[in-house]
Design a protein around this motif. Structure first.
Motif, PDB file in Angstrom:
ATOM      1  N   TYR A 132      40.930 -38.405  23.862  1.00 43.54           N
ATOM      2  CA  TYR A 132      41.445 -37.875  25.126  1.00 43.54           C
ATOM      3  C   TYR A 132      42.677 -37.018  24.859  1.00 43.54           C
ATOM      4  O   TYR A 132      43.542 -37.380  24.063  1.00 43.54           O
ATOM      5  CB  TYR A 132      41.807 -39.008  26.089  1.00 43.54           C
ATOM      6  N   GLN A 133      42.749 -35.883  25.559  1.00 44.25           N
ATOM      7  CA  GLN A 133      43.855 -34.938  25.415  1.00 44.25           C
ATOM      8  C   GLN A 133      44.522 -34.727  26.773  1.00 44.25           C
ATOM      9  O   GLN A 133      43.836 -34.530  27.787  1.00 44.25           O
ATOM     10  CB  GLN A 133      43.345 -33.595  24.893  1.00 44.25           C
ATOM     11  N   ARG A 134      45.879 -34.767  26.768  1.00 47.73           N
ATOM     12  CA  ARG A 134      46.606 -34.461  28.003  1.00 47.73           C
ATOM     13  C   ARG A 134      46.914 -32.986  28.074  1.00 47.73           C
ATOM     14  O   ARG A 134      47.400 -32.385  27.122  1.00 47.73           O
ATOM     15  CB  ARG A 134      47.905 -35.265  28.077  1.00 47.73           C
ATOM     16  N   LEU A 135      46.646 -32.403  29.254  1.00 47.34           N
ATOM     17  CA  LEU A 135      46.911 -31.004  29.535  1.00 47.34           C
ATOM     18  C   LEU A 135      48.126 -30.891  30.446  1.00 47.34           C
ATOM     19  O   LEU A 135      48.602 -31.898  30.996  1.00 47.34           O
ATOM     20  CB  LEU A 135      45.686 -30.366  30.204  1.00 47.34           C
ATOM     21  N   PRO A 136      48.666 -29.702  30.638  1.00 43.92           N
ATOM     22  CA  PRO A 136      49.771 -29.533  31.590  1.00 43.92           C
ATOM     23  C   PRO A 136      49.397 -30.055  32.974  1.00 43.92           C
ATOM     24  O   PRO A 136      48.247 -29.948  33.404  1.00 43.92           O
ATOM     25  CB  PRO A 136      49.987 -28.014  31.598  1.00 43.92           C
ATOM     26  N   GLY A 137      50.384 -30.605  33.678  1.00 44.75           N
ATOM     27  CA  GLY A 137      50.131 -31.179  34.999  1.00 44.75           C
ATOM     28  C   GLY A 137      49.692 -32.623  34.948  1.00 44.75           C
ATOM     29  O   GLY A 137      49.222 -33.166  35.961  1.00 44.75           O
ATOM     30  N   ASN A 138      49.854 -33.275  33.782  1.00 48.22           N
ATOM     31  CA  ASN A 138      49.444 -34.666  33.601  1.00 48.22           C
ATOM     32  C   ASN A 138      47.963 -34.858  33.893  1.00 48.22           C
ATOM     33  O   ASN A 138      47.539 -35.854  34.502  1.00 48.22           O
ATOM     34  CB  ASN A 138      50.279 -35.605  34.473  1.00 48.22           C
ATOM     35  N   ILE A 139      47.166 -33.897  33.434  1.00 49.66           N
ATOM     36  CA  ILE A 139      45.706 -33.964  33.525  1.00 49.66           C
ATOM     37  C   ILE A 139      45.176 -34.370  32.158  1.00 49.66           C
ATOM     38  O   ILE A 139      45.571 -33.806  31.135  1.00 49.66           O
ATOM     39  CB  ILE A 139      45.122 -32.609  33.954  1.00 49.66           C
ATOM     40  N   VAL A 140      44.290 -35.354  32.132  1.00 43.45           N
ATOM     41  CA  VAL A 140      43.729 -35.848  30.881  1.00 43.45           C
ATOM     42  C   VAL A 140      42.223 -35.615  30.873  1.00 43.45           C
ATOM     43  O   VAL A 140      41.527 -35.976  31.830  1.00 43.45           O
ATOM     44  CB  VAL A 140      44.038 -37.343  30.685  1.00 43.45           C
ATOM     45  N   VAL A 141      41.736 -35.006  29.797  1.00 51.19           N
ATOM     46  CA  VAL A 141      40.305 -34.760  29.632  1.00 51.19           C
ATOM     47  C   VAL A 141      39.837 -35.407  28.332  1.00 51.19           C
ATOM     48  O   VAL A 141      40.605 -35.560  27.380  1.00 51.19           O
ATOM     49  CB  VAL A 141      39.980 -33.255  29.620  1.00 51.19           C
ATOM     50  N   GLY A 142      38.582 -35.774  28.289  1.00 52.10           N
ATOM     51  CA  GLY A 142      38.044 -36.360  27.068  1.00 52.10           C
ATOM     52  C   GLY A 142      36.775 -37.130  27.339  1.00 52.10           C
ATOM     53  O   GLY A 142      36.130 -36.963  28.386  1.00 52.10           O
ATOM     54  N   GLY A 143      36.422 -37.983  26.398  1.00 51.79           N
ATOM     55  CA  GLY A 143      35.202 -38.752  26.570  1.00 51.79           C
ATOM     56  C   GLY A 143      35.008 -39.767  25.477  1.00 51.79           C
ATOM     57  O   GLY A 143      35.829 -39.907  24.568  1.00 51.79           O
TER      58      GLY A 143
END
Length: 262
Positions: free
Chosen positions: A126-137
């Motif tokens: 999982y990677q955190r993006l700007p805006g405290n958005i986390v994407v992954g799987g």
């Protein structure tokens, strides 16, 4: 911070202690307080589910809640099972999990061989993006001979502090192979004959898409209450199964938890 000014000092302390671990210990959301060496959260919750894993109807349960964390490396929770953040930085986490997979409820009026409780071994990133958005799987495989199937899951989530607590919302898609789909949504020829429904052997592929929301509200420096809401739409071959005439499922719950740690 404006939101912090709306919370009492004790309430904000409880929020920073309890909320991150309750939401997701494998995902690198922005830290809301200092890291503790270890924590244990103990509580109880009530959960109502509607048509989970097929046309199972509504069911309510009172369930214990326990979660633990050691330096954001080793953790346990009812949501994620036993996990190890092999790589853990401020914005990225990757690791291994032993995830529970609960037995589906029976379907009224049908006599089917439904899977037992099982567990899957998973790898995730999982990677955190700007805006405290986390994407992954993650990708997981059954290791208990319940289905011998493989499941994949991808999500995007956001976490923020609101005037009444920490709110986490996420959307996801999930899929799996033929073995996984057949274990939970297949109908053997013998079951078809006994129940008067068509035999069915689903293929692998996309199986569902949904969204979840969780709110953690502080009650005191060591106590917090939470609520969760989830919706999923079954897709692909499992949506065409004779045991899934209603392809929408819901889950709603509430819990109270007390933190121990140092």
């Amino acid at each position: 911070m404006i939101v912090r000014s709306l919370l009492s000092g004790a309430a904000f302390a409880a929020l920073t202690l309890i909320a991150p671990a309750a939401v997701a210990q494998s995902q690198p959301y922005e830290r809301m307080g200092p890291q503790q060496d270890w924590t244990v959260d103990v509580g109880v919750g009530a959960l109502y589910s509607q048509d989970s894993n097929g046309d199972t109807g509504g069911k309510a349960n009172v369930v214990p809640y326990i979660a633990a964390n050691w330096r954001d490396r080793i953790y346990f929770s009812p949501f994620e099972g036993l996990g190890w953040n092999v790589v853990s930085t401020d914005t990225f986490r990757a690791g291994l999990q032993l995830r529970p997979r609960f037995s589906p409820d029976d379907i009224e009026g049908l006599t089917l061989d439904r899977p037992d409780f099982g567990a899957g071994a998973a790898v995730y990133a999982y990677q955190r993006l700007p805006g405290n958005i986390v994407v992954g799987g993650r990708v997981s495989r059954d290791v208990t001979d319940v289905s011998e199937g493989t499941e994949y899951h991808a999500s995007i989530g956001h976490q923020r502090v609101t005037p009444i607590g920490a709110l986490n919302v996420s959307a996801y898609v999930r899929g799996g192979d033929r073995k996984l789909a057949d274990a939970y949504y297949g109908v053997s020829p013998a079951e078809a004959l006994a129940n008067g429904i068509p035999a069915y052997a689903p293929d692998g592929g996309l199986q569902g898409a949904g969204a979840t929301a969780m709110l953690i509200t502080p009650l005191s420096p060591r106590w917090a209450a939470g609520g969760l809401l989830g919706y999923e739409r079954r897709l692909g071959d499992i949506a065409d199964s004779p045991v899934s005439q209603n392809d929408d499922s819901w889950r709603v719950g509430a819990f109270v938890v007390r933190r121990f740690g140092g």
